[in-house]
Motif scaffolding. Structure first.
Motif, PDB file in Angstrom:
ATOM      1  N   ASP A  19     -50.931  43.370   9.401  1.00 15.73           N
ATOM      2  CA  ASP A  19     -49.723  43.691   8.631  1.00 15.73           C
ATOM      3  C   ASP A  19     -49.980  44.671   7.487  1.00 15.73           C
ATOM      4  OD1 ASP A  19     -48.037  42.106  10.091  1.00 15.73           O
ATOM      5  OD2 ASP A  19     -48.044  40.415   8.687  1.00 15.73           O
ATOM      6  N   ILE A  20     -49.005  45.553   7.286  1.00 18.11           N
ATOM      7  CA  ILE A  20     -48.983  46.373   6.069  1.00 18.11           C
ATOM      8  C   ILE A  20     -47.899  45.742   5.192  1.00 18.11           C
ATOM      9  CG2 ILE A  20     -48.492  48.644   5.089  1.00 18.11           C
ATOM     10  CD1 ILE A  20     -49.610  49.861   7.673  1.00 18.11           C
ATOM     11  N   ILE A  21     -48.287  45.284   4.017  1.00 20.43           N
ATOM     12  CA  ILE A  21     -47.369  44.538   3.144  1.00 20.43           C
ATOM     13  C   ILE A  21     -46.976  45.400   1.945  1.00 20.43           C
ATOM     14  CG2 ILE A  21     -47.125  42.471   1.673  1.00 20.43           C
ATOM     15  CD1 ILE A  21     -47.455  41.709   4.617  1.00 20.43           C
ATOM     16  N   ILE A  22     -45.693  45.396   1.626  1.00 20.56           N
ATOM     17  CA  ILE A  22     -45.230  46.040   0.392  1.00 20.56           C
ATOM     18  C   ILE A  22     -45.192  44.936  -0.668  1.00 20.56           C
ATOM     19  CG2 ILE A  22     -43.343  47.331  -0.719  1.00 20.56           C
ATOM     20  CD1 ILE A  22     -44.051  48.788   1.796  1.00 20.56           C
ATOM     21  N   GLU A  23     -45.926  45.115  -1.761  1.00 17.87           N
ATOM     22  CA  GLU A  23     -45.803  44.137  -2.847  1.00 17.87           C
ATOM     23  C   GLU A  23     -45.033  44.760  -4.005  1.00 17.87           C
ATOM     24  OE1 GLU A  23     -47.774  41.261  -6.146  1.00 17.87           O
ATOM     25  OE2 GLU A  23     -49.097  42.758  -5.262  1.00 17.87           O
ATOM     26  N   VAL A  24     -43.986  44.076  -4.444  1.00 14.94           N
ATOM     27  CA  VAL A  24     -43.181  44.588  -5.554  1.00 14.94           C
ATOM     28  C   VAL A  24     -43.634  43.909  -6.842  1.00 14.94           C
ATOM     29  CG1 VAL A  24     -40.861  44.807  -6.502  1.00 14.94           C
ATOM     30  CG2 VAL A  24     -41.204  44.930  -4.028  1.00 14.94           C
ATOM     31  N   GLY A  25     -43.991  44.721  -7.849  1.00 14.94           N
ATOM     32  CA  GLY A  25     -44.409  44.172  -9.137  1.00 14.94           C
ATOM     33  C   GLY A  25     -45.821  43.620  -9.096  1.00 14.94           C
ATOM     34  N   VAL A  26     -46.798  44.536  -9.023  1.00 14.71           N
ATOM     35  CA  VAL A  26     -48.213  44.135  -8.892  1.00 14.71           C
ATOM     36  C   VAL A  26     -48.692  43.380 -10.132  1.00 14.71           C
ATOM     37  CG1 VAL A  26     -50.554  45.131  -8.842  1.00 14.71           C
ATOM     38  CG2 VAL A  26     -48.812  45.915  -7.229  1.00 14.71           C
ATOM     39  N   GLY A  27     -48.172  43.744 -11.301  1.00 14.70           N
ATOM     40  CA  GLY A  27     -48.614  43.086 -12.535  1.00 14.70           C
ATOM     41  C   GLY A  27     -50.100  43.250 -12.725  1.00 14.70           C
TER      42      GLY A  27
ATOM     43  N   LYS B 256     -35.209  52.050  -7.222  1.00 10.97           N
ATOM     44  CA  LYS B 256     -35.006  53.484  -6.952  1.00 10.97           C
ATOM     45  C   LYS B 256     -35.874  53.935  -5.773  1.00 10.97           C
ATOM     46  CE  LYS B 256     -33.809  54.620 -11.691  1.00 10.97           C
ATOM     47  NZ  LYS B 256     -34.471  54.851 -12.966  1.00 10.97           N
ATOM     48  N   ALA B 257     -36.536  53.002  -5.124  1.00 10.67           N
ATOM     49  CA  ALA B 257     -37.479  53.362  -4.060  1.00 10.67           C
ATOM     50  C   ALA B 257     -36.739  53.899  -2.838  1.00 10.67           C
ATOM     51  CB  ALA B 257     -38.300  52.145  -3.675  1.00 10.67           C
TER      52      ALA B 257
ATOM     53  N   GLN C  90     -58.438  45.899  -4.578  1.00 10.16           N
ATOM     54  CA  GLN C  90     -59.254  46.098  -3.377  1.00 10.16           C
ATOM     55  C   GLN C  90     -58.996  47.466  -2.733  1.00 10.16           C
ATOM     56  OE1 GLN C  90     -57.545  42.822  -3.841  1.00 10.16           O
ATOM     57  NE2 GLN C  90     -58.434  41.500  -2.267  1.00 10.16           N
ATOM     58  N   ASP C  91     -59.918  47.894  -1.890  1.00 11.78           N
ATOM     59  CA  ASP C  91     -59.825  49.227  -1.281  1.00 11.78           C
ATOM     60  C   ASP C  91     -58.595  49.401  -0.393  1.00 11.78           C
ATOM     61  OD1 ASP C  91     -62.112  49.889  -2.544  1.00 11.78           O
ATOM     62  OD2 ASP C  91     -63.438  49.619  -0.796  1.00 11.78           O
ATOM     63  N   ASN C  92     -58.097  48.297   0.142  1.00 15.19           N
ATOM     64  CA  ASN C  92     -56.935  48.434   1.048  1.00 15.19           C
ATOM     65  C   ASN C  92     -55.599  48.347   0.301  1.00 15.19           C
ATOM     66  OD1 ASN C  92     -57.204  45.705   0.500  1.00 15.19           O
ATOM     67  ND2 ASN C  92     -56.669  45.013   2.566  1.00 15.19           N
ATOM     68  N   VAL C  93     -55.656  48.515  -1.047  1.00 15.72           N
ATOM     69  CA  VAL C  93     -54.420  48.494  -1.845  1.00 15.72           C
ATOM     70  C   VAL C  93     -54.096  49.908  -2.333  1.00 15.72           C
ATOM     71  CG1 VAL C  93     -53.257  47.574  -3.896  1.00 15.72           C
ATOM     72  CG2 VAL C  93     -54.924  46.153  -2.654  1.00 15.72           C
ATOM     73  N   THR C  94     -52.882  50.378  -2.046  1.00 20.51           N
ATOM     74  CA  THR C  94     -52.405  51.655  -2.602  1.00 20.51           C
ATOM     75  C   THR C  94     -51.373  51.319  -3.663  1.00 20.51           C
ATOM     76  OG1 THR C  94     -52.616  52.639  -0.416  1.00 20.51           O
ATOM     77  CG2 THR C  94     -51.314  53.868  -2.035  1.00 20.51           C
ATOM     78  N   LEU C  95     -51.632  51.765  -4.889  1.00 24.95           N
ATOM     79  CA  LEU C  95     -50.718  51.433  -5.991  1.00 24.95           C
ATOM     80  C   LEU C  95     -49.796  52.619  -6.265  1.00 24.95           C
ATOM     81  CD1 LEU C  95     -49.968  49.397  -8.208  1.00 24.95           C
ATOM     82  CD2 LEU C  95     -51.755  50.396  -9.629  1.00 24.95           C
ATOM     83  N   LEU C  96     -48.492  52.340  -6.298  1.00 26.66           N
ATOM     84  CA  LEU C  96     -47.512  53.393  -6.592  1.00 26.66           C
ATOM     85  C   LEU C  96     -46.769  53.058  -7.872  1.00 26.66           C
ATOM     86  CD1 LEU C  96     -45.841  53.732  -3.046  1.00 26.66           C
ATOM     87  CD2 LEU C  96     -47.767  55.055  -3.961  1.00 26.66           C
ATOM     88  N   HIS C  97     -46.641  54.044  -8.761  1.00 26.35           N
ATOM     89  CA  HIS C  97     -45.845  53.844  -9.978  1.00 26.35           C
ATOM     90  C   HIS C  97     -44.390  54.044  -9.582  1.00 26.35           C
ATOM     91  CE1 HIS C  97     -44.610  55.254 -14.218  1.00 26.35           C
ATOM     92  NE2 HIS C  97     -44.419  53.968 -14.063  1.00 26.35           N
TER      93      HIS C  97
ATOM     94  N   VAL D 132     -52.077  46.929   1.641  1.00 21.40           N
ATOM     95  CA  VAL D 132     -51.014  46.563   0.706  1.00 21.40           C
ATOM     96  C   VAL D 132     -50.533  47.843   0.024  1.00 21.40           C
ATOM     97  CG1 VAL D 132     -50.342  45.182  -1.311  1.00 21.40           C
ATOM     98  CG2 VAL D 132     -52.136  44.338   0.226  1.00 21.40           C
ATOM     99  N   ILE D 133     -49.213  48.034   0.004  1.00 25.12           N
ATOM    100  CA  ILE D 133     -48.643  49.117  -0.793  1.00 25.12           C
ATOM    101  C   ILE D 133     -47.988  48.429  -1.979  1.00 25.12           C
ATOM    102  CG2 ILE D 133     -46.984  51.020  -0.831  1.00 25.12           C
ATOM    103  CD1 ILE D 133     -47.422  51.006   2.328  1.00 25.12           C
ATOM    104  N   GLY D 134     -48.588  48.602  -3.158  1.00 24.05           N
ATOM    105  CA  GLY D 134     -48.122  47.874  -4.337  1.00 24.05           C
ATOM    106  C   GLY D 134     -47.257  48.773  -5.206  1.00 24.05           C
ATOM    107  N   LEU D 135     -46.081  48.285  -5.578  1.00 23.96           N
ATOM    108  CA  LEU D 135     -45.179  49.046  -6.453  1.00 23.96           C
ATOM    109  C   LEU D 135     -45.172  48.398  -7.826  1.00 23.96           C
ATOM    110  CD1 LEU D 135     -44.240  49.963  -3.629  1.00 23.96           C
ATOM    111  CD2 LEU D 135     -41.905  49.884  -4.460  1.00 23.96           C
ATOM    112  N   GLU D 136     -45.304  49.209  -8.868  1.00 25.06           N
ATOM    113  CA  GLU D 136     -45.270  48.662 -10.228  1.00 25.06           C
ATOM    114  C   GLU D 136     -44.546  49.665 -11.116  1.00 25.06           C
ATOM    115  OE1 GLU D 136     -46.124  45.657 -11.912  1.00 25.06           O
ATOM    116  OE2 GLU D 136     -45.071  46.857 -13.395  1.00 25.06           O
ATOM    117  N   ILE D 137     -43.589  49.160 -11.879  1.00 28.41           N
ATOM    118  CA  ILE D 137     -42.765  50.037 -12.728  1.00 28.41           C
ATOM    119  C   ILE D 137     -43.451  50.354 -14.058  1.00 28.41           C
ATOM    120  CG2 ILE D 137     -41.494  48.192 -13.931  1.00 28.41           C
ATOM    121  CD1 ILE D 137     -38.945  49.827 -13.570  1.00 28.41           C
ATOM    122  N   ASP D 138     -44.359  49.481 -14.490  1.00 30.04           N
ATOM    123  CA  ASP D 138     -44.961  49.587 -15.826  1.00 30.04           C
ATOM    124  C   ASP D 138     -46.149  50.555 -15.797  1.00 30.04           C
ATOM    125  OD1 ASP D 138     -46.297  49.237 -18.222  1.00 30.04           O
ATOM    126  OD2 ASP D 138     -46.009  47.058 -18.266  1.00 30.04           O
TER     127      ASP D 138
END
Ligand code: SAM
Length: 296
Positions: free
Chosen positions: A46-54, A101-102, A89-96, A69-75
């Motif tokens: 699975d490719i998981i979208i996580e909202v609000g990585v914190g 608005k995504a 982890q290496d398999n996490v892509t973090l997006l600001h 994991v595609i992690g979305l974080e507004i902060d």
């Protein structure tokens, strides 16, 4: 920085005070974060979208179970923190990114499949977030989200209760909802005032009637108008919704009469209130409104 345990001290060291306006209540217990991640029933492909990585409390167990994991974080402060520390982890892509608005087409492409979303969600955005999911229902597989208990209760509410409302009916038209886990305030820093509940919203499972078998945009307008004033009858709220204004050419009495006809032809009494109607009755209303709108 420790992700679990002494979150308060670690936040202070990094000058990252929790932002109330962004609903930053961080999970502080690894076993609990694992239990929440398990509610996602994540498969290893699975490719998981996580909202609000914190601080990444939930990201870590999700990344252990998923392919990516595609992690979305507004902060921006938190995003900068992770980029500097390289602690995810290496398999996490973090997006600001603000989830409200995504671009769901872009997330769909990145996921290479229908979206699987996990989130420990701020209270302030839970309703708009749920409506965003409903809007994008055709691109959704499932969403496993933690909500304040009162919001979660609305999603599984039965007709005739005060929790039953717009999100309940709209969600029921395109998904099934499971309530899976209750978390006490002590599981978070800072502590929220009330319990939280993890729900899993399955968009892929058949609901009573396929949303494509009726005019879904009209159905949505009818549900919203019906609940716009909970104490009023369907005749009053749906007349105020203005569905037949054009046909009645400004004649208010005629608009009300047409609304009454449309409600009655769904075999529903116009004196009822929205909160007693089940999903099928709202669908019947949308069919009879549609028939009368297109016949005149
Ligand atoms: N996942 C972490 C955990 O469980 O400890 C943090 C959860 S905290 C309740 C919510 C997170 O969502 C915060 O990091 C906050 O900055 C972020 N957030 C708030 N509004 C957001 C939005 N509109 N889009 C993306 N992230 C958002």
């Amino acid at each position: 920085m420790t992700r679990y345990g002494n979150t308060k001290k670690s936040l202070r060291e990094e000058s990252l005070a929790p932002k109330k306006q962004l609903g930053q209540n961080f999970l502080v217990n690894k076993a609990t974060a694992n239990a929440v991640a398990n509610c996602g029933r994540i498969a290893k492909d699975d490719i998981i979208i996580e909202v609000g990585v914190g601080l990444g409390a939930l990201t870590q167990p999700i990344a252990e179970q998923a392919k990516e994991v595609i992690g979305l974080e507004i902060d921006s402060g938190l995003v900068r923190f992770h980029l500097e520390k390289k602690d995810l982890q290496d398999n996490v892509t973090l997006l600001h990114q603000d989830i409200l608005k995504a671009d769901f087409d872009d997330l769909y492409l990145r996921s290479q499949a229908k979206l699987k979303i996990m989130a420990n969600l701020p209270y302030s955005i839970s309703n708009p977030f749920l409506f965003t999911l409903i809007e994008n229902r055709k691109k959704m597989d499932w969403a496993t989200i933690m909500l304040q208990k009162e919001v979660a209760d609305r999603l599984t509410a039965k007709p005739g209760t005060k929790q039953y409302g717009i999100p309940t009916v709209l969600l029921k038209s395109c998904a099934t909802v499971e309530s899976l886990l209750t978390l006490k305030p002590a599981e978070f820093h800072p502590r929220p005032k009330i319990d939280s509940v993890v729900v899993r919203i399955n968009f892929n499972e058949p609901t009573t009637q396929a949303p494509d078998s009726y005019d879904w945009p009209l159905f949505q307008k009818i549900v919203r108008a019906s609940f716009s004033q909970r104490r009023k009858t369907l005749l009053n709220t749906l007349t105020a919704g203005g569905f037949f204004n054009e046909q009645a050419a400004g004649d208010k009495k005629m608009a009300k009469q047409l609304t009454k006809e449309a409600i009655n032809s769904a075999e529903i009494a116009e004196s009822l209130r929205a909160e007693v109607l089940d999903l099928e009755q709202f669908i019947d209303l949308s069919r009879s409104f549609s028939a009368l709108l297109t016949s005149s």
